[in-house]
Structure formats: structure tokens, C-alpha cells
Design a protein around this motif. Structure first.
Motif, PDB file in Angstrom:
ATOM      1  N   GLY A   1       0.618  -1.215   0.002  1.00 52.78           N
ATOM      2  CA  GLY A   1       0.013   0.180  -0.093  1.00 52.78           C
ATOM      3  C   GLY A   1       0.753   1.324   0.156  1.00 52.78           C
ATOM      4  O   GLY A   1       0.212   2.049   0.379  1.00 52.78           O
ATOM      5  N   LEU A   2       2.059   1.246  -0.250  1.00 55.22           N
ATOM      6  CA  LEU A   2       2.890   2.232  -0.521  1.00 55.22           C
ATOM      7  C   LEU A   2       3.099   2.963  -1.888  1.00 55.22           C
ATOM      8  O   LEU A   2       2.913   2.034  -2.785  1.00 55.22           O
ATOM      9  N   ARG A   3       3.565   3.968  -2.052  1.00 55.75           N
ATOM     10  CA  ARG A   3       3.542   4.649  -3.436  1.00 55.75           C
ATOM     11  C   ARG A   3       5.069   4.977  -3.680  1.00 55.75           C
ATOM     12  O   ARG A   3       5.471   5.944  -3.033  1.00 55.75           O
ATOM     13  N   PRO A   4       5.698   4.304  -4.658  1.00 56.97           N
ATOM     14  CA  PRO A   4       7.263   4.470  -4.927  1.00 56.97           C
ATOM     15  C   PRO A   4       7.418   5.844  -5.513  1.00 56.97           C
ATOM     16  O   PRO A   4       6.333   6.167  -6.458  1.00 56.97           O
ATOM     17  N   GLU A   5       8.348   6.808  -5.081  1.00 56.08           N
ATOM     18  CA  GLU A   5       8.650   7.953  -5.653  1.00 56.08           C
ATOM     19  C   GLU A   5       9.930   7.847  -6.112  1.00 56.08           C
ATOM     20  O   GLU A   5      10.205   6.508  -6.632  1.00 56.08           O
ATOM     21  N   ASN A   6      10.928   8.786  -6.156  1.00 52.25           N
ATOM     22  CA  ASN A   6      11.935   8.655  -6.769  1.00 52.25           C
ATOM     23  C   ASN A   6      12.848   7.735  -5.798  1.00 52.25           C
ATOM     24  O   ASN A   6      12.734   7.585  -4.760  1.00 52.25           O
ATOM     25  N   GLU A   7      13.999   7.447  -6.280  1.00 46.22           N
ATOM     26  CA  GLU A   7      14.820   6.511  -5.591  1.00 46.22           C
ATOM     27  C   GLU A   7      15.790   7.146  -4.761  1.00 46.22           C
ATOM     28  O   GLU A   7      15.720   8.579  -5.008  1.00 46.22           O
ATOM     29  N   ALA A   8      16.014   6.514  -3.646  1.00 48.92           N
ATOM     30  CA  ALA A   8      16.733   7.453  -2.506  1.00 48.92           C
ATOM     31  C   ALA A   8      18.352   7.150  -2.764  1.00 48.92           C
ATOM     32  O   ALA A   8      18.747   6.409  -3.815  1.00 48.92           O
ATOM     33  N   GLU A   9      19.125   8.037  -2.110  1.00 49.80           N
ATOM     34  CA  GLU A   9      20.673   7.710  -2.176  1.00 49.80           C
ATOM     35  C   GLU A   9      21.079   6.609  -2.161  1.00 49.80           C
ATOM     36  O   GLU A   9      22.201   6.046  -2.408  1.00 49.80           O
ATOM     37  N   TYR A  10      20.440   5.535  -0.967  1.00 51.45           N
ATOM     38  CA  TYR A  10      20.923   4.364  -0.881  1.00 51.45           C
ATOM     39  C   TYR A  10      19.779   3.452  -0.494  1.00 51.45           C
ATOM     40  O   TYR A  10      18.947   3.646   0.427  1.00 51.45           O
ATOM     41  N   THR A  11      19.674   2.158  -1.034  1.00 51.43           N
ATOM     42  CA  THR A  11      18.658   1.461  -0.912  1.00 51.43           C
ATOM     43  C   THR A  11      19.027   0.032  -0.383  1.00 51.43           C
ATOM     44  O   THR A  11      19.766  -0.419  -1.005  1.00 51.43           O
ATOM     45  N   VAL A  12      18.361  -0.537   0.764  1.00 50.46           N
ATOM     46  CA  VAL A  12      18.891  -1.889   1.063  1.00 50.46           C
ATOM     47  C   VAL A  12      17.644  -2.896   0.746  1.00 50.46           C
ATOM     48  O   VAL A  12      16.520  -2.570   0.509  1.00 50.46           O
ATOM     49  N   LEU A  13      18.174  -3.990  -0.077  1.00 56.30           N
ATOM     50  CA  LEU A  13      17.130  -4.908  -0.833  1.00 56.30           C
ATOM     51  C   LEU A  13      17.632  -6.328   0.056  1.00 56.30           C
ATOM     52  O   LEU A  13      18.739  -6.855   0.237  1.00 56.30           O
ATOM     53  N   LEU A  14      16.702  -6.956   0.588  1.00 58.79           N
ATOM     54  CA  LEU A  14      16.799  -8.148   1.318  1.00 58.79           C
ATOM     55  C   LEU A  14      15.959  -9.148   0.894  1.00 58.79           C
ATOM     56  O   LEU A  14      14.788  -9.104   0.597  1.00 58.79           O
ATOM     57  N   TRP A  15      16.707 -10.205   0.274  1.00 59.71           N
ATOM     58  CA  TRP A  15      16.090 -11.168  -0.943  1.00 59.71           C
ATOM     59  C   TRP A  15      16.118 -12.425  -0.094  1.00 59.71           C
ATOM     60  O   TRP A  15      16.894 -12.828   0.509  1.00 59.71           O
ATOM     61  N   ASP A  16      14.845 -13.300  -0.337  1.00 55.60           N
ATOM     62  CA  ASP A  16      14.691 -14.530  -0.030  1.00 55.60           C
ATOM     63  C   ASP A  16      14.650 -15.644  -1.392  1.00 55.60           C
ATOM     64  O   ASP A  16      13.580 -15.480  -2.156  1.00 55.60           O
ATOM     65  N   GLY A  17      15.835 -15.894  -1.879  1.00 59.37           N
ATOM     66  CA  GLY A  17      16.016 -16.495  -3.026  1.00 59.37           C
ATOM     67  C   GLY A  17      15.725 -15.496  -3.984  1.00 59.37           C
ATOM     68  O   GLY A  17      16.528 -14.412  -4.148  1.00 59.37           O
ATOM     69  N   ASP A  18      14.804 -15.363  -5.138  1.00 57.73           N
ATOM     70  CA  ASP A  18      14.503 -14.427  -6.027  1.00 57.73           C
ATOM     71  C   ASP A  18      13.606 -13.406  -5.891  1.00 57.73           C
ATOM     72  O   ASP A  18      12.949 -12.697  -6.675  1.00 57.73           O
TER      73      ASP A  18
END
Length: 328
Positions: free
Chosen positions: A25-42
Motif C-alpha cells: 500500500g505504499l507509493r514509490p517515488e524517486n529512488e533514494a541515495e541508498y537502498t537496502v534490498l533483502l532477498w529470499d532467493g529471487d
């Protein structure tokens, strides 16, 4: 789980990131300076990001909620921020998320019906304001909040008026470096330009009060209401923390014929602050000829060779600064 921290996402990463935010339910805006992505496989299980000192886009997929992944994301964001010398962090969230972020060592600064501002210092805002306090004096204490980009005779006129009507006046100068002139220079120009007014105290706003940092709208139902919500939050911070701790009972603003946004902010203050025991005094803007004195006009004249016209708009201290910086 595999953790990635990126300054710029690849298209495949961005697609997964957008899908996760939208699913929550969130609205993506512009990318930030630094983004963390936590993956469970793909599958992208959780994410979070940092823009300056503001943390945002913190989300966990429905299938991984309750696993403590937000703590993992925030730990990585804190570590990355600290590596850049940023140790005072803020986040905006929905009020219902307060307890989740308090468990992760973020503390409320102020809230409205729509938004909660938190910081990672337990008494950050009160410690900041207490450091500005002076011994109390009888009578009215006033305040004005200004950008002063740069300091003009219009700003000076408003401060003079407040100083004549109050026993003490706090002038808060925006601390964020988002304008033409550095924050430290703007603060010093106001101090120099009001040095002859003994009851005026010039202070930085720090990371509080009318910050012009991008106000995140990704968690708001109506992004078009962001300006109004940010305005209410600014006033809540002023009324809840600055005014009571400094004894401020009057806020001074200038009439605003040039900026509809600022004019709307002034109207909102006139409705909100008196309910919190703070009178709002709107002072007619000083003019040069028939035109209101404006910092934007000063900026437009820089480099134009019109030094005589600038003398009608800025005090001698500002004019000298502009000369020293070879801007005129």
C-alpha cells in the motif's frame, strides 16, 4: 537471506522494489541515495532506504512479516549512514506504526492525524531546544522562522517590528543547505544584520522547523495533501517543543504577496497556533518603491550589475558579503 545495498538499482531490482512497496500500500517515488534490498532467493522480502538523514520506503512482504526483517534493514541503513558521518536519523511513518519503530529505537518527535515523525535520539528535539534557552525575562517572547536566502531589509523590518513589541525575540534561521547561500552564511548574515538589537536571539533550526527536505508522500493516501500535512507537522513541532520550552507566546510572519504556498502556510498558522496559546502577528511586507522586498528578487539581481538597486533591498552587512563573494 541475501542482503544488498545499492546507490542505484538495476531495472530488475527496481521492478521488484516497486512491486513490494505497492503490495504494502505504499507509493514509490524517486529512488533514494541508498537502498537496502533483502532477498529470499529471487523474492524481495524487505526493503528500506536513506535520503540524507531521512529513512524511508521501509517495508516487509506479507509472507515475511513477523520475522524481524525490518530490524535487519534498519541496522544496515544505520551502518551505512554512520559510514557517511550521519548519526542523527529521522523517519516519517503512519501513526499506527509507532510501536514497531519504538522497538527499533526510534522515538516520536511530533505527529498529526496522518503522519508521525520519529528520530533515533530519545530526547533529540528537547535537548536541541533546551540548548537554545536563555534565562526568562518578564513580558512577551516572540519568534520568527526564516530562510533568509539571503538576509534582506524585509527580514530586518519584520525582526525590528517584533523586537519593538516584545521583551525577547527568537529568530530561527533554516539550517538546511537547500538554497543559494550556505546555511552557516545565512545564519551569520542574520546575526550581523541584527547585532544592534539586544533583545534578539538568532538561532539555527537544526533538523527541525520548516525543513525543505523532500517530504515523503509514499505512505499517504492523498499525495496532493502533502504540503498541508507537512505544514501541520511543522506547526505541531513548534507548538509542542519550541514554544513552551522557550516561553514563546507570539509568532511573527510577513504578508506574502508573491508565494501562494507561503501565504497558505501563514493562513494555516493563524488557524492553528492560537488554539495552542500562540498569537500570530502578520506584519505588512516592507516595500522598495511599489515592490515588496524579496530574497528572490535579490537572487535574480546577482551578477546583473545593479548594485544601486540592491542597496534598496539588503542591509549593508549583506551587501558587503555579496561583494566579498564577487556576486555583484
Amino acid at each position: 537471506m541475501d542482503l544488498e545495498g545499492v546507490a542505484r538499482m538495476r531495472e530488475s531490482q527496481r521492478a521488484a522494489w516497486r512491486a513490494l512497496l505497492e503490495s504494502e500500500g505504499l507509493r514509490p517515488e524517486n529512488e533514494a541515495e541508498y537502498t537496502v534490498l533483502l532477498w529470499d532467493g529471487d523474492t524481495l522480502a524487505a526493503t528500506g532506504a536513506r535520503d540524507g538523514s531521512v529513512l524511508k520506503y521501509i517495508a516487509t512482504s506479507a509472507g515475511h512479516q513477523g520475522e524481524g526483517l525490518s530490524a535487519t534493514v534498519l541496522t544496515e541503513l544505520r551502518k551505512e549512514a554512520f559510514s557517511h558521518g550521519i548519526d542523527h536519523l529521522f523517519l516519517y511513518t503512519k501513526p499506527k506504526n509507532r510501536w514497531m519503530f519504538e522497538d527499533l529505537f526510534f522515538y516520536p518527535v511530533a505527529r498529526t492525524e496522518d503522519v508521525l515523525l520519529m528520530e533515533n535520539r530519545r530526547h533529540g528535539v528537547t535537548d536541541f531546544v533546551d540548548a537554545l534557552a536563555r534565562p526568562g525575562v518578564p513580558g512577551v517572547t516572540g519568534a520568527a522562522v526564516m530562510n533568509c536566502d539571503p538576509f534582506t531589509l524585509g527580514h530586518r523590518y519584520l525582526i525590528e517590528t517584533a523586537a519593538a513589541e516584545c521583551e525577547r525575540v527568537y529568530v530561527f534561521v533554516l539550517s538546511e543547505d537547500k538554497g543559494r547561500f550556505p546555511a552557516a552564511d545565512r545564519l551569520e548574515l542574520v546575526r550581523q544584520g541584527t547585532a544592534d538589537l539586544p533583545n534578539v536571539i538568532v538561532c539555527p533550526t537544526g533538523p527541525y522547523l520548516i525543513s525543505r527536505a523532500t517530504f515523503p508522500t509514499y505512505f499517504l493516501r492523498d499525495a496532493g495533501a502533502a504540503a498541508e500535512i507537512k505544514c501541520r507537522l511543522d506547526m505541531e513541532i513548534f507548538a509542542a517543543h519550541f514554544a513552551p520550552r522557550l516561553g514563546i507566546t507570539r509568532r511573527y510572519v510577513g504578508t506574502e504577496p508573491l508565494s501562494p504556498v507561503t501565504a497558505a502556510y501563514n493562513r494555516a498558522m493563524q488557524q492553528f497556533l492560537p488554539r495552542r496559546g500562540i498569537e500570530v502577528r502578520e506584519i505588512p511586507r516592507r516595500t522598495a518603491g511599489e515592490e515588496p522586498v524579496s530574497a528572490s528578487t535579490v537572487r535574480s539581481l546577482l551578477g546583473s550589475g545593479q548594485q544601486d538597486r540592491l542597496r534598496d533591498l539588503v542591509p549593508e552587512t549583506t551587501l558587503r558579503y555579496l561583494q566579498e563573494k564577487h556576486l555583484i
